[in-house]
Write an enzyme that holds these catalytic residues in place. Sequence first.
Site, PDB file in Angstrom:
ATOM      1  N   ASP A   7      41.296  42.493  -2.036  1.00 38.91           N
ATOM      2  CA  ASP A   7      41.128  41.667  -3.227  1.00 38.91           C
ATOM      3  C   ASP A   7      41.573  40.262  -2.828  1.00 38.91           C
ATOM      4  OD1 ASP A   7      40.740  40.827  -5.869  1.00 38.91           O
ATOM      5  OD2 ASP A   7      42.787  41.369  -6.436  1.00 38.91           O
ATOM      6  N   GLU A  67      35.915  41.998  -2.164  1.00 41.59           N
ATOM      7  CA  GLU A  67      35.280  41.587  -3.415  1.00 41.59           C
ATOM      8  C   GLU A  67      34.539  40.273  -3.250  1.00 41.59           C
ATOM      9  OE1 GLU A  67      36.553  41.838  -7.970  1.00 41.59           O
ATOM     10  OE2 GLU A  67      37.723  40.346  -6.883  1.00 41.59           O
ATOM     11  N   ASP A 140      46.813  43.496  -7.846  1.00 38.43           N
ATOM     12  CA  ASP A 140      45.989  43.056  -6.715  1.00 38.43           C
ATOM     13  C   ASP A 140      45.821  44.188  -5.689  1.00 38.43           C
ATOM     14  OD1 ASP A 140      46.068  39.876  -7.248  1.00 38.43           O
ATOM     15  OD2 ASP A 140      48.037  40.776  -7.612  1.00 38.43           O
TER      16      ASP A 140
END
Length: 169
Positions: A7, A67, A140
């Site tokens: 992330d 991501e 996260d």
Amino acid sequence: MTILGIDPGYAIVGYGVICAEGNRFRPVGYGIISTDAGEAFPDRLAHIYEDMKTVIGKYRPDVVSVEELFFNTNITTGIAVSEGRGVILLACRKAGLPIYEYTPLQVKQAICGYGRAEKSQVMEMTRRLLAFDRIPRPDDAADALALAICHANMKRSAGPGCIRDNLCK
């Protein structure tokens, strides 16, 4: 297959490592890379790069799932996150790792079966799929674990030969 989910960010980078064996997932490790807001931005990027190399060296993943970014309103923050993501991708590429990118909608679809799932639903399904007693923290790191699961689910649904079994370390 050992999958490193990431992330991206510049203040906090979440990472999560899972082993995917068929349709079962085993958590290997997770955490965050954080940088000090008082540091010069180029130093923060260098810190992320070096720490990402350490994570890759420790877990020796087969692939990376990261991501894709999308911008809502704050373009300045979006640019900084993009720069952080850039050094993350560089560290992964320099390590020779295949990189797969997924949108938040794809992650939600792969984890919950519904692309418009709420964040709390994604977190709960991640907890269940990895057999944790509670949702991993910080968020996260939990997001990074969801990205790793997303990759395993996407590759498995693509057909035979996409996931090499029994490569867990």
